[in-house]
Design a protein around this motif. Structure first.
Motif, short mmCIF file in Angstrom:
data_model
loop_
_atom_site.label_atom_id
_atom_site.label_comp_id
_atom_site.label_asym_id
_atom_site.label_seq_id
_atom_site.Cartn_x
_atom_site.Cartn_y
_atom_site.Cartn_z
N ASP A 1 -20.30 7.60 1.62
CA ASP A 1 -19.51 6.41 1.30
C ASP A 1 -20.01 5.21 2.11
O ASP A 1 -19.89 5.19 3.34
CB ASP A 1 -18.03 6.68 1.61
N PRO A 2 -20.57 4.22 1.45
CA PRO A 2 -21.18 3.10 2.18
C PRO A 2 -20.19 2.36 3.09
O PRO A 2 -20.56 1.94 4.19
CB PRO A 2 -21.69 2.19 1.05
N TYR A 3 -18.95 2.21 2.66
CA TYR A 3 -17.96 1.53 3.50
C TYR A 3 -17.75 2.31 4.80
O TYR A 3 -17.83 1.75 5.90
CB TYR A 3 -16.63 1.39 2.76
N ALA B 1 -25.33 -8.24 -7.42
CA ALA B 1 -25.03 -8.19 -5.97
C ALA B 1 -24.99 -9.60 -5.38
O ALA B 1 -24.12 -9.92 -4.56
CB ALA B 1 -26.07 -7.33 -5.25
N MET B 2 -25.92 -10.44 -5.80
CA MET B 2 -25.93 -11.81 -5.29
C MET B 2 -24.70 -12.57 -5.78
O MET B 2 -24.07 -13.33 -5.01
CB MET B 2 -27.21 -12.53 -5.73
N HIS C 1 -29.78 -4.58 5.44
CA HIS C 1 -30.22 -4.38 4.07
C HIS C 1 -29.30 -3.32 3.47
O HIS C 1 -28.92 -2.37 4.15
CB HIS C 1 -31.68 -3.92 4.05
N VAL C 2 -28.94 -3.52 2.19
CA VAL C 2 -28.01 -2.59 1.54
C VAL C 2 -28.60 -2.23 0.18
O VAL C 2 -28.94 -3.11 -0.62
CB VAL C 2 -26.62 -3.23 1.37
N ASP C 3 -28.70 -0.93 -0.08
CA ASP C 3 -29.38 -0.45 -1.28
C ASP C 3 -28.71 -0.92 -2.57
O ASP C 3 -27.48 -0.82 -2.72
CB ASP C 3 -29.39 1.09 -1.30
N VAL C 4 -29.56 -1.37 -3.48
CA VAL C 4 -29.15 -1.67 -4.86
C VAL C 4 -30.11 -0.89 -5.75
O VAL C 4 -31.32 -1.10 -5.67
CB VAL C 4 -29.24 -3.18 -5.15
N SER D 1 -22.54 -0.40 -5.69
CA SER D 1 -21.42 0.18 -4.92
C SER D 1 -21.67 0.09 -3.41
O SER D 1 -20.72 -0.08 -2.63
CB SER D 1 -21.19 1.64 -5.34
N ALA D 2 -22.93 0.21 -2.98
CA ALA D 2 -23.19 0.12 -1.54
C ALA D 2 -22.92 -1.30 -1.05
O ALA D 2 -22.36 -1.50 0.04
CB ALA D 2 -24.62 0.53 -1.23
#
Lengths: 397, 397
Positions: B94-96, B168-169, B117-120, B127-128
């Motif tokens: 769970d990214p959170y 995401a942006m 950096h957060v995966d997309v 979701s991340a």
């Protein structure tokens, strides 16, 4: 030599077992039910490894116990060497005291065997060898120390040093050391002829510092090989650092590595991040014996280091881009069985009949233990508890 | 925003002083006599530094709080990328939760600002980014997080990813990320045109992972320069890793470094021991902005790391052969003021009017603090105590 049961540990990260030590030796690994009167320790399910082996350090001159040393030394190797002699004098650094402090600090991390280079020069004479020999005698069976008489300030360039080296060997130093025959001493033939003659005279093995990179180091290494062959010293010479084995020219370097394997030359590495170094997998593939060491730490050369060989295993792993568990386990093995082979420690390892030296580490797996390199809950030497929670039972002066 | 007096500390290793924080800002450094009703902390004569700045990490995917992950992954970069997506699914990571755990762990070490950096990708969608945005909102003012939308699995090679990056942006990610346009995506023009277009569309700065070594990385870097100039993105692009700036060809490399300085391209390094890396002194001499980061740690990529930016300063120092105190202080500065400049943190630093962020460290000198990187006795954020003895007051989920 003591009896002890270490309950509920995971030898080398394997299944949970008890280790029974009798008369300082491992008598049984498995389930121990009936051992009346034998003291027990509970490892709490943690991993147990054998004693860590530091094959390259300098016990006489870490600044442990002294105020912070502000390092403003110049960029050249000779600046550092000259500065160190000056600082040692100014601080009245006592080699015995420093050796005791460092050895017991190392023991608190689970290091049971240390090979130490000890300075021999015309300023200090053989006093550092005397000091470390005294520490060695006091700590025998607790931390076993091998002493290499080491011409840190150069041999040919400082007349009188060779005679002091001879004196150090006569006093009982275990090995003859050498140092950058080109880079420092500017007389490779003179330097190498002299130290090999000493080794022959005293019938002792050798461990030679070789920082010289690329072709210069390759040249010195070849001159070492020539003398090993000529004197029948196969299997009795180690080369420390050996940065030239990390050089780019693959064929040239492979030739040197293969010769190390043929002549039984052990390579001892500290895996520094800032230098070209021999790749562990490459040495392994060629069948070269490999050990690791912390080198000097918290001294006039630099601020880094803790004396911990688990942290060193991490540095070896990081330098070699070891990420898989089996790779990190290899980095650790260099700091245990690898060093033990180089130092010819008999009956080393967690096996029945082996030395009763057990280090309990934090971590769910061996690679986790390396990555964390947390304070050691328990260190046992010859069946006797010698350190708990990072503190040795014997206190340093 | 709180008031606090930190008594008996040594700001940046200087003379002993008190630090008075009022309304979350440093009001006075010196002797504080009359501040009735203001809470006090005694630093015991220890050194105080400003908040540490981690400019390169991955908050969404360290495995903190999960059982040990045994790493058996293949040797290629794509093996590691594909493996990571699979492990994330299998563990239901769970990214959170992971972002909260890592951010608070970092805070316990005194890190107050993080660029992550957060995966997309087409497996996890955005979701991340959602998870780390939630952590960012919860931790605002405690650990300030900058989010880079990061196409870890490639952009052009996985159709649908670009649309997710755009999403995401639109959701509010702070920066556009990129990754090895040749090495991973096999389409440097397509990759770079796409991410620069995203940055232009959303009016956001960029941070591009560039692991490509030597000439390949140089080629990609030149293509980045061309787009920075064409789009007027000077001062708004960072390149992470930039291994090509550690390549051997001095003239070729110097040309790239000089262009980084001209175009205001910041270089963010983790100073890995196993790769060619840009030399800090060389970047400094050219006037290139430099920050450091821990990168991912204790994740599917490798076992090492603690999240501590003081330890990272040690790695930066070791990789650059920094031994003198002033050199080690520079390594530390990259992890404080260097990162703060790259992240454009306003009013950063231990100065009157500055942010009331103070980290108390162990060690007699700054270089000693870096070398020891011991547990932080006290971390203060905006005049509020947020961690003591390595434990944050707020607990992670």
């Amino acid at each position: 030599m003591s009896d002890l049961i270490i309950r509920n540990c995971r030898p080398n990260g394997g299944d949970t077992a008890d280790i029974l030590i009798r008369n300082g030796r491992i008598a049984h690994i498995g389930t121990v039910t009936d051992a009346p009167g034998v003291a027990e320790e509970d490892a709490g399910g943690r991993i147990a490894i054998p004693g860590l082996v530091d094959t390259h350090t300098h016990l006489d001159k870490a600044l442990l116990g002294h105020p912070w040393y502000r390092n403003d030394v110049g960029p050249n190797l000779l600046d550092k060497i000259d500065n160190e002699r000056a600082v040692k004098k100014a601080l009245k650094l006592d080699p015995y005291t420093q050796a005791m402090r460092q050895s017991l600090l190392s023991l608190s991390w689970g290091t049971t065997h240390i090979r130490s280079h000890v300075d021999v020069d015309t300023d200090g004479g053989v006093s550092a060898v005397e000091g470390v020999m005294r520490a060695k005698a006091e700590l025998a069976g607790t931390v076993d120390i091998e002493i290499v008489a080491f011409p840190q300030s150069g041999l040919m360039r400082r007349p009188g040093t060779l005679e002091l080296m001879d004196q150090a060997m006569a006093m009982g130093a275990d090995m003859v050391g050498g140092l950058d025959p080109c880079g420092i001493d500017r007389d490779p033939k003179g330097h190498l002829d002299a130290i090999f003659a000493l080794a022959e005279k005293h019938g002792k093995p050798m461990d030679i510092h070789l920082h010289e990179p690329a072709e210069l180091g390759a040249f010195s290494m070849e001159m070492i090989f020539e003398r090993i062959e000529a004197l029948g010293m196969e299997g009795r010479v180690a080369i420390s650092h050996a940065f030239c084995l990390g050089a780019n020219d693959w064929n040239r370097t492979q030739g040197l590595i293969d010769r190390c394997a043929e002549l039984g030359v052990a390579i001892l590495t500290t895996a520094p991040a800032s230098r070209d170094v021999p790749a562990i997998k490459r040495l392994d593939a060629a069948g070269v014996k490999v050990g690791a060491g912390n080198d000097g730490f918290r001294d006039t050369w630099g601020p880094y280091g803790s004396g911990d060989m688990l942290e060193r295993a991490m540095f070896v792993g990081m330098r070699n881009n070891f990420r898989r568990d089996v790779e990190v386990e290899r980095a650790l093995a260099i700091c245990t069985t690898g060093g033990a082979e180089v130092m010819a420690i008999e009956d080393y390892g967690l096996t029945e009949g082996g030395l009763g030296d057990v280090v309990v580490v934090e971590g769910a797996a061996l690679a986790d233990a390396v990555s964390r390199h947390a304070v050691r809950p328990l260190v046992v030497r010859g069946g006797k508890v010698v350190a708990r929670d990072g503190e040795t039972l014997r206190k340093a002066p």
